[in-house]
Design a protein around this motif. Structure first.
Motif, short mmCIF file in Angstrom:
data_model
loop_
_atom_site.label_atom_id
_atom_site.label_comp_id
_atom_site.label_asym_id
_atom_site.label_seq_id
_atom_site.Cartn_x
_atom_site.Cartn_y
_atom_site.Cartn_z
N GLY A 186 0.79 -1.23 0.00
CA GLY A 186 0.00 0.00 0.00
C GLY A 186 0.82 1.27 0.00
O GLY A 186 0.36 2.32 0.43
N TRP A 187 2.07 1.20 -0.45
CA TRP A 187 2.86 2.42 -0.63
C TRP A 187 2.88 2.76 -2.11
O TRP A 187 2.60 1.89 -2.96
N PRO A 188 3.20 4.01 -2.46
CA PRO A 188 3.24 4.36 -3.88
C PRO A 188 4.38 3.59 -4.54
O PRO A 188 5.55 3.78 -4.17
N ILE A 189 4.06 2.71 -5.47
CA ILE A 189 5.09 1.82 -6.02
C ILE A 189 5.01 1.75 -7.53
O ILE A 189 3.91 1.66 -8.09
N VAL A 190 6.17 1.84 -8.14
CA VAL A 190 6.28 1.77 -9.60
C VAL A 190 7.14 0.57 -9.93
O VAL A 190 8.21 0.37 -9.34
N ILE A 191 6.70 -0.23 -10.89
CA ILE A 191 7.42 -1.44 -11.27
C ILE A 191 7.97 -1.26 -12.68
O ILE A 191 7.21 -1.04 -13.64
N VAL A 192 9.29 -1.34 -12.76
CA VAL A 192 9.99 -1.19 -14.04
C VAL A 192 10.46 -2.59 -14.42
O VAL A 192 11.45 -3.08 -13.88
N GLY A 193 9.73 -3.25 -15.29
CA GLY A 193 10.01 -4.66 -15.57
C GLY A 193 10.72 -4.88 -16.89
O GLY A 193 11.08 -3.93 -17.61
N LEU A 194 10.88 -6.16 -17.21
CA LEU A 194 11.58 -6.53 -18.45
C LEU A 194 10.88 -5.95 -19.68
O LEU A 194 11.53 -5.74 -20.71
N ASP A 195 9.58 -5.69 -19.56
CA ASP A 195 8.83 -5.14 -20.69
C ASP A 195 9.47 -3.87 -21.23
O ASP A 195 9.42 -3.59 -22.42
N VAL A 196 10.07 -3.09 -20.31
CA VAL A 196 10.74 -1.86 -20.76
C VAL A 196 12.27 -1.98 -20.69
O VAL A 196 12.97 -1.39 -21.52
N THR A 197 12.78 -2.78 -19.74
CA THR A 197 14.25 -2.81 -19.62
C THR A 197 14.89 -3.56 -20.78
O THR A 197 16.00 -3.24 -21.20
#
Ligand code: BDR
Ligand code: CA
Length: 319
Positions: A186-197
Motif C-alpha cells: 500500500g505504498w506508492p510503487i512503480v514497477i519497471v520490468g523486463l517489458d521496458v528494460t
C-alpha cells in the motif's frame, strides 16, 4: 530539491551502472546503499556495494542485507552473467578500513526513512527481501516512504514473460514471497520490468562513447560491461546490453519518458511459474478477490529508450 534515495541492490554489473548514475546525477542525494543476495552471494554483493561507494559515492553508508529469500536458503549464484566477482571479473579490492554499517539493511531502511518521513524514495533492484523485512519491522513504513521504484517482473507486453525461467524475471524469482508482500504493502510503487528494460539496449558503440568521454566512471562502466556484453550476445543475440537497473533510476529522474498503467499486482509464490507477475488492470469489470483486495501498483508498459539513454550519457559525460 534533490531526491533522497536508498538504493537496495545486488551488485551485479547493471546494478553498478545504476549506482554510478545515482552517484553522479546532481538531482539525487544517496542516503545509503543496502545489499541483498541475488546476482552473487551476499558477501560478494556487500563487498561490491562498499567498493562502488568508496569509488563513486564516498561517505555513503552501506548496510548488509539478506543472504537468501524469506524462509529459504541462499541460492547458487550464476557467475556466467555477472562474473565470479559479480562485477564482470574486474577483481575489485576494498580500500583499508572500508566496512559496512553495523545495522542490518532492513533496520537501516527503517531508521533512515523515519529520519526523513515522506521524503525517501526506495529504489530496489534485487530480490525484495530487505524491503519485506523492513515492512515487518516497522508496520508504519509504507506510510512514511515517498515512493518505491522496483526493477523486476515482466507483464507479457511484447511477449516478455521472464528471463531466469520462461515465466519469471530474476528479482521476482529470487524471492517471490517478498515481492508479493512488497506489491501489497500500500505504498506508492512503480514497477519497471523486463517489458521496458529489455527494450532499452546500450550498444557497444554507446558504451565505447562512455569509455572515451565519461572519465573514470565511463571507463569503469566499459570495463565491467565487457563480460555482460558477451553474455548478452551469446544468450540473447543482443549487440549490447539490456539497461535493467538504471531504468529504475531513470524513472525517478524522468517519469515522463515512461508510459504506465495501474492495477493490483500479484506474484506467484509456488510451482513452476514461481516469480511470475500478473497485474489486474484497473477498471477490469470481472471480480477477482485475490487482486481486488490489494492496492494499485504502477507498471511501466512503454519507454522512450532513446531519451533514457541520452539522460544516462549526459550524466556520465556532461560536456
Ligand atoms: C535483474 O536481475 C539481475 O540480474 C539484474 O541486476 C537486474 O536487477 C534483471 O532481471
Ligand atoms: Ca540487480
Amino acid at each position: 530539491m534533490k531526491h533522497k534515495v536508498i538504493y537496495d541492490t545486488d551488485p551485479g554489473i547493471d546494478d553498478a551502472m545504476a549506482l554510478v548514475f545515482e552517484a553522479l546525477h546532481p538531482d539525487i542525494e544517496l542516503l545509503g546503499v543496502t545489499s541483498v543476495f541475488g546476482n552473487a552471494a551476499i558477501e560478494t554483493t556487500t563487498r561490491n556495494a562498499l567498493y562502488l561507494t568508496s569509488r563513486f559515492a564516498p561517505g555513503v553508508p552501506v548496510a548488509r542485507g539478506a543472504a537468501g529469500p524469506l524462509g529459504g536458503n541462499a541460492p547458487t549464484p550464476l557467475p556466467a552473467i555477472h562474473g565470479d566477482d559479480g562485477l564482470g571479473n574486474i577483481e575489485p579490492h576494498l580500500p583499508d578500513g572500508c566496512r559496512a554499517d553495523e545495522r542490518a539493511a532492513s533496520r537501516f531502511i527503517v531508521d533512515t526513512v523515519k529520519a526523513h518521513p515522506g521524503e525517501v524514495t526506495l529504489i530496489a533492484v534485487g530480490p525484495m527481501t530487505n524491503l519485506a523485512l523492513a515492512l515487518d519491522e516497522e508496520p508504519a513504513l509504507a506510510s512514511l516512504v515517498k515512493q518505491v521504484i522496483v526493477m523486476g517482473g515482466a507483464f507479457g507486453i511484447g511477449g516478455v514473460m521472464g528471463n531466469v525461467t520462461p515465466a519469471a524475471e530474476a528479482n521476482m524469482h529470487g524471492d517471490a514471497q517478498a515481492a508479493d508482500r512488497v506489491f501489497g504493502a500500500g505504498w506508492p510503487i512503480v514497477i519497471v520490468g523486463l517489458d521496458v528494460t529489455q527494450r532499452t539496449v546500450m550498444s557497444t558503440d554507446y558504451l565505447a562513447h562512455l569509455r572515451d568521454t565519461g572519465g573514470e566512471p565511463g571507463r569503469f562502466v566499459w570495463d565491467i560491461s565487457r563480460h555482460y556484453e558477451v553474455f548478452h550476445r551469446a544468450s540473447e543475440g543482443v549487440a549490447g546490453i539490456y539497461v535493467h537497473d538504471a531504468l529504475a533510476v531513470a524513472y525517478l529522474l524522468a517519469p515522463q519518458y515512461f508510459q504506465t498503467r495501474n492495477g493490483p499486482v500479484r506474484v506467484l509464490t509456488e510451482g513452476i511459474a514461481a516469480g511470475h507477475t500478473i497485474q489486474k488492470p484497473e477498471g477490469m469489470p470481472v471480480p477477482a478477490p485475490d487482486w481486488d483486495a490489494r492496492p494499485a501498483c504502477t507498471v511501466c508498459v512503454d519507454v522512450d529508450s532513446d531519451a533514457v539513454l541520452a539522460l544516462y550519457r549526459r550524466t556520465l559525460c556532461p560536456i
